[in-house]
Design an enzyme around this catalytic site. Structure first.
Site, PDB file in Angstrom:
ATOM      1  N   LYS A 108      -1.409   5.616  14.943  1.00 43.21           N
ATOM      2  CA  LYS A 108      -0.896   5.374  13.580  1.00 43.21           C
ATOM      3  C   LYS A 108       0.545   5.887  13.475  1.00 43.21           C
ATOM      4  O   LYS A 108       1.389   5.276  12.825  1.00 43.21           O
ATOM      5  CB  LYS A 108      -1.781   6.058  12.528  1.00 43.21           C
ATOM      6  CG  LYS A 108      -3.182   5.504  12.391  1.00 43.21           C
ATOM      7  CD  LYS A 108      -3.234   4.056  11.969  1.00 43.21           C
ATOM      8  CE  LYS A 108      -2.921   3.783  10.534  1.00 43.21           C
ATOM      9  NZ  LYS A 108      -3.140   2.353  10.167  1.00 43.21           N
ATOM     10  N   TYR A 124      -6.314   7.952  17.722  1.00 42.76           N
ATOM     11  CA  TYR A 124      -6.136   7.318  16.402  1.00 42.76           C
ATOM     12  C   TYR A 124      -4.863   7.807  15.687  1.00 42.76           C
ATOM     13  O   TYR A 124      -3.989   6.997  15.375  1.00 42.76           O
ATOM     14  CB  TYR A 124      -7.391   7.495  15.527  1.00 42.76           C
ATOM     15  CG  TYR A 124      -7.176   6.992  14.117  1.00 42.76           C
ATOM     16  CD1 TYR A 124      -7.165   5.626  13.841  1.00 42.76           C
ATOM     17  CD2 TYR A 124      -6.925   7.877  13.058  1.00 42.76           C
ATOM     18  CE1 TYR A 124      -6.916   5.150  12.546  1.00 42.76           C
ATOM     19  CE2 TYR A 124      -6.682   7.414  11.780  1.00 42.76           C
ATOM     20  CZ  TYR A 124      -6.683   6.056  11.526  1.00 42.76           C
ATOM     21  OH  TYR A 124      -6.429   5.586  10.258  1.00 42.76           O
TER      22      TYR A 124
HETATM   23  N1  LIG Z   1     -10.487   4.902   5.552  1.00 44.36           N
HETATM   24  C1  LIG Z   1      -9.608   5.858   5.346  1.00 44.36           C
HETATM   25  O1  LIG Z   1      -9.940   6.965   4.852  1.00 44.36           O
HETATM   26  C2  LIG Z   1      -8.170   5.640   5.691  1.00 44.36           C
HETATM   27  C3  LIG Z   1      -7.711   4.454   6.258  1.00 44.36           C
HETATM   28  N2  LIG Z   1      -6.376   4.291   6.546  1.00 44.36           N
HETATM   29  C4  LIG Z   1      -5.861   3.051   7.122  1.00 44.36           C
HETATM   30  O2  LIG Z   1      -6.192   1.980   6.242  1.00 44.36           O
HETATM   31  C5  LIG Z   1      -6.417   0.796   6.982  1.00 44.36           C
HETATM   32  C6  LIG Z   1      -7.741   0.205   6.563  1.00 44.36           C
HETATM   33  O3  LIG Z   1      -8.756   1.132   6.824  1.00 44.36           O
HETATM   34  P1  LIG Z   1     -10.262   0.870   6.359  1.00 44.36           P
HETATM   35  O4  LIG Z   1     -10.279  -0.199   5.337  1.00 44.36           O
HETATM   36  O5  LIG Z   1     -10.852   2.176   6.073  1.00 44.36           O
HETATM   37  O6  LIG Z   1     -10.883   0.333   7.721  1.00 44.36           O
HETATM   38  P2  LIG Z   1     -11.864  -0.889   7.967  1.00 44.36           P
HETATM   39  O7  LIG Z   1     -12.355  -0.740   9.362  1.00 44.36           O
HETATM   40  O8  LIG Z   1     -12.869  -0.999   6.884  1.00 44.36           O
HETATM   41  O9  LIG Z   1     -10.885  -2.128   7.869  1.00 44.36           O
HETATM   42  C7  LIG Z   1     -10.055  -2.528   8.912  1.00 44.36           C
HETATM   43  C8  LIG Z   1     -10.050  -4.041   8.956  1.00 44.36           C
HETATM   44  O10 LIG Z   1      -9.199  -4.445  10.024  1.00 44.36           O
HETATM   45  C9  LIG Z   1      -9.837  -5.472  10.732  1.00 44.36           C
HETATM   46  N3  LIG Z   1      -9.388  -5.474  12.121  1.00 44.36           N
HETATM   47  C10 LIG Z   1      -9.650  -4.567  13.079  1.00 44.36           C
HETATM   48  N4  LIG Z   1      -9.110  -4.947  14.231  1.00 44.36           N
HETATM   49  C11 LIG Z   1      -8.482  -6.109  14.002  1.00 44.36           C
HETATM   50  C12 LIG Z   1      -7.753  -7.001  14.816  1.00 44.36           C
HETATM   51  N5  LIG Z   1      -7.582  -6.780  16.118  1.00 44.36           N
HETATM   52  N6  LIG Z   1      -7.231  -8.109  14.260  1.00 44.36           N
HETATM   53  C13 LIG Z   1      -7.428  -8.376  12.945  1.00 44.36           C
HETATM   54  N7  LIG Z   1      -8.127  -7.578  12.126  1.00 44.36           N
HETATM   55  C14 LIG Z   1      -8.652  -6.459  12.653  1.00 44.36           C
HETATM   56  C15 LIG Z   1     -11.317  -5.148  10.664  1.00 44.36           C
HETATM   57  O11 LIG Z   1     -12.111  -6.288  10.929  1.00 44.36           O
HETATM   58  C16 LIG Z   1     -11.445  -4.618   9.265  1.00 44.36           C
HETATM   59  O12 LIG Z   1     -11.756  -5.653   8.364  1.00 44.36           O
HETATM   60  C17 LIG Z   1      -6.330   1.167   8.448  1.00 44.36           C
HETATM   61  O13 LIG Z   1      -5.070   0.765   8.948  1.00 44.36           O
HETATM   62  C18 LIG Z   1      -6.451   2.671   8.455  1.00 44.36           C
HETATM   63  O14 LIG Z   1      -5.748   3.234   9.533  1.00 44.36           O
HETATM   64  C19 LIG Z   1      -5.478   5.261   6.252  1.00 44.36           C
HETATM   65  C20 LIG Z   1      -5.867   6.435   5.689  1.00 44.36           C
HETATM   66  C21 LIG Z   1      -7.242   6.732   5.372  1.00 44.36           C
HETATM   67  C1  LIG Z   2     -19.857  18.308   9.002  1.00 47.03           C
HETATM   68  C2  LIG Z   2     -18.763  17.597   9.696  1.00 47.03           C
HETATM   69  C3  LIG Z   2     -17.841  18.577  10.316  1.00 47.03           C
HETATM   70  C4  LIG Z   2     -18.064  16.719   8.697  1.00 47.03           C
HETATM   71  C5  LIG Z   2     -17.391  15.567   9.385  1.00 47.03           C
HETATM   72  C6  LIG Z   2     -16.589  14.809   8.395  1.00 47.03           C
HETATM   73  C7  LIG Z   2     -15.647  13.855   9.104  1.00 47.03           C
HETATM   74  C8  LIG Z   2     -16.441  12.709   9.676  1.00 47.03           C
HETATM   75  C9  LIG Z   2     -14.539  13.401   8.156  1.00 47.03           C
HETATM   76  C10 LIG Z   2     -13.769  14.618   7.604  1.00 47.03           C
HETATM   77  C11 LIG Z   2     -12.354  14.161   7.344  1.00 47.03           C
HETATM   78  C12 LIG Z   2     -12.370  12.678   7.605  1.00 47.03           C
HETATM   79  C13 LIG Z   2     -11.054  11.989   7.966  1.00 47.03           C
HETATM   80  C14 LIG Z   2      -9.982  12.227   6.926  1.00 47.03           C
HETATM   81  O1  LIG Z   2     -10.438  11.881   5.640  1.00 47.03           O
HETATM   82  C15 LIG Z   2      -8.705  11.505   7.225  1.00 47.03           C
HETATM   83  C16 LIG Z   2      -8.816  10.153   7.782  1.00 47.03           C
HETATM   84  C17 LIG Z   2      -7.755   9.327   7.684  1.00 47.03           C
HETATM   85  C18 LIG Z   2      -7.717   8.080   8.312  1.00 47.03           C
HETATM   86  O2  LIG Z   2      -6.676   7.455   8.408  1.00 47.03           O
HETATM   87  C19 LIG Z   2      -8.926   7.520   8.933  1.00 47.03           C
HETATM   88  C20 LIG Z   2     -10.178   8.267   8.603  1.00 47.03           C
HETATM   89  C21 LIG Z   2      -9.985   9.782   8.615  1.00 47.03           C
HETATM   90  C22 LIG Z   2      -9.615  10.174  10.043  1.00 47.03           C
HETATM   91  C23 LIG Z   2     -11.285  10.468   8.140  1.00 47.03           C
HETATM   92  C24 LIG Z   2     -12.442  10.241   9.173  1.00 47.03           C
HETATM   93  C25 LIG Z   2     -13.697  11.045   8.870  1.00 47.03           C
HETATM   94  C26 LIG Z   2     -13.404  12.526   8.727  1.00 47.03           C
HETATM   95  C27 LIG Z   2     -12.929  13.091  10.047  1.00 47.03           C
END
Ligand SMILES: NC(=O)C1=CN([C@@H]2O[C@H](COP(=O)(O)OP(=O)(O)OC[C@H]3O[C@@H](n4cnc5c(N)ncnc54)[C@H](O)[C@@H]3O)[C@@H](O)[C@H]2O)C=CC1
Ligand SMILES: CC(C)CCC[C@@H](C)[C@H]1CC[C@H]2[C@@H]3[C@H](O)CC4=CC(=O)CC[C@]4(C)[C@H]3CC[C@]12C
Length: 369
Positions: free
Chosen positions: A163, A159
């Site tokens: 990214k 992952y």
């Molecule tokens: N959730 C987090 O804490 C963080 C997320 N991100 C980034 O933010 C973005 C969104 O993450 P989330 O909303 O948390 O994830 P999510 O899984 O809720 O949303 C991702 C969306 O992308 C769509 N998707 C996946 N594969 C696809 C494909 N092949 N074609 C078209 N659509 C597709 C999914 O259906 C989903 O709606 C990602 O790029 C992730 O890497 C970055 C930092 C932290």
């Molecule tokens: C008791 C366990 C050790 C706790 C597990 C917690 C984990 C599942 C999560 C702790 C940190 C999270 C990640 C972090 O917030 C940064 C992220 C950035 C992204 O772009 C995608 C998600 C994630 C990797 C997020 C995923 C869950 C954790 C690893």
């Protein structure tokens, strides 16, 4: 956005617009971007909530599509002024294969860039992640760092690797000529761990706590800081960047910005308790209940079980060597680059962010009854 007549009638495309962050970005654009004429939402899985958006003044077009299919991306993008590329496979639990993660996150991003070039879409905002920087495999702390803080970014996990590769593609594409002769302007936003309404892992922790009689057991020392940012503020940053990329192309093109707000610096678990606590859960222990070596052993066992069981079933628990390392390594940001470059201030205070998230968890509680 070549002339002012067009400038009032913008077409935006949001990939991944039906995911956790994507939905917030879509709703924020509809509220905060008055120049929007059409909003295209491109996602593998379209949400039923899109229907309610179709009655407003902005034309909302839902497109079911796959970013790994170049022709689908190009078709969706024709005539768009701005693309916000959020779609990605967020998998740190071993649910998908490394190949699939690479195809979606890296090849999918390459397809978005090529579609910009082919169709003449000039502005590309990419949702990257703090994970492109770290924590690295050596477990070095990144303590309240900024975009210029030196840090050895070394990844083994698919992952963060995907990214980081995708972010590089986006930044390198800045300045490429697009159809019509204009230059592509790109930039990347790096959220830390996002929280807020719709956050699946928070939901999982909440349900796990309920199953354990209202308790969660501390696993990570309170001294380990984990960066978190409210989803509404991440969405707001996306809207602002998309808006400011044209007037500030020379400054912002090819740049990266961490996403930040006023959320407090805490350990992953203590931070979650800001929301789960008021919903009746308790975090047991002022120090980790299990020694770290035992957690490492359990995480390794989980990884082994996942591998052994793969032919039969998908075993993908939250705890594995990678998630343990991320949760157990300090990684926090302290920066004002977004404020300096495009005037970003968080739209939601910490108190608002907290209240909104608590209300959402409380609603989970009543729907679970
Ligand atoms: N959730 C987090 O804490 C963080 C997320 N991100 C980034 O933010 C973005 C969104 O993450 P989330 O909303 O948390 O994830 P999510 O899984 O809720 O949303 C991702 C969306 O992308 C769509 N998707 C996946 N594969 C696809 C494909 N092949 N074609 C078209 N659509 C597709 C999914 O259906 C989903 O709606 C990602 O790029 C992730 O890497 C970055 C930092 C932290
Ligand atoms: C008791 C366990 C050790 C706790 C597990 C917690 C984990 C599942 C999560 C702790 C940190 C999270 C990640 C972090 O917030 C940064 C992220 C950035 C992204 O772009 C995608 C998600 C994630 C990797 C997020 C995923 C869950 C954790 C690893």
């Amino acid at each position: 956005m070549a002339n002012s007549a067009q400038a009032q009638k913008l077409v935006y495309l949001v990939t991944g617009g039906c995911g956790f962050l994507g939905e917030h970005v879509v709703r924020m654009l509809l509220q905060q971007e008055p120049r929007l004429h059409e909003l295209r939402i491109f996602d593998l899985h379209l949400g039923p909530w899109l229907e309610e958006l179709k009655t407003g003044p902005v034309q909302v077009t839902a497109i079911q599509g796959d970013v790994t299919q170049a022709h689908e991306v190009a078709a969706a993008m024709a005539g768009a002024h701005v693309v916000i590329h959020i779609a990605g496979l967020v998998d740190v639990f071993g649910r998908a294969s490394p190949k699939t993660i690479h195809e979606v996150n890296v090849q999918g991003t390459q397809n978005v860039i090529e579609a910009c070039v082919q169709t003449g879409t000039q502005f590309l905002v990419y949702t990257s992640s703090m994970e492109v920087v770290g924590p690295n495999i050596k477990g070095h702390p990144f303590y309240r760092g900024n975009e210029d803080t030196p840090y050895e970014a070394a990844h083994k996990h698919p992952y963060p690797r995907s990214k980081a590769l995708a972010e590089r593609l986006v930044l390198e594409a800045n300045g490429r000529k697009v159809q019509g002769g204009l230059s592509l302007v790109t930039c990347a936003l790096r959220p830390t761990g996002i929280y807020g309404e719709g956050h699946q892992i928070m939901r999982d922790f909440y349900h796990q706590g309920l199953r354990l009689g209202g308790r969660l057991f501390r696993a990570i020392p309170t001294s380990v800081e984990h960066g978190r940012v409210y989803v509404g503020n991440v969405a707001w940053m996306h809207v602002l960047v998309a808006r400011e990329l044209e007037p500030r192309a020379a400054l912002m093109g090819g740049q990266v910005y961490f996403c930040y707000d006023k959320s407090p610096y805490k350990s992953y678990e203590d931070f979650n308790m800001e929301f789960l606590g008021p919903c009746g859960l308790r975090l047991v222990g002022t120090r980790p209940l299990l020694p770290y070596w035992l957690l490492v052993l359990l995480a390794t066992l989980n990884a082994l079980l996942q591998w052994l069981l793969r032919p039969l079933l998908l075993y993908a628990p939250l705890l594995n060597p990678y998630t343990l390392a991320v949760a157990n390594t300090t990684f926090t940001v302290s920066t004002n680059k977004a404020q300096r470059h495009f005037g970003y201030e968080p739209l939601f205070s910490w108190e608002d962010s907290r209240t909104r998230t608590i209300r959402w968890v409380q609603a989970l509680e009543s729907s679970a009854r």
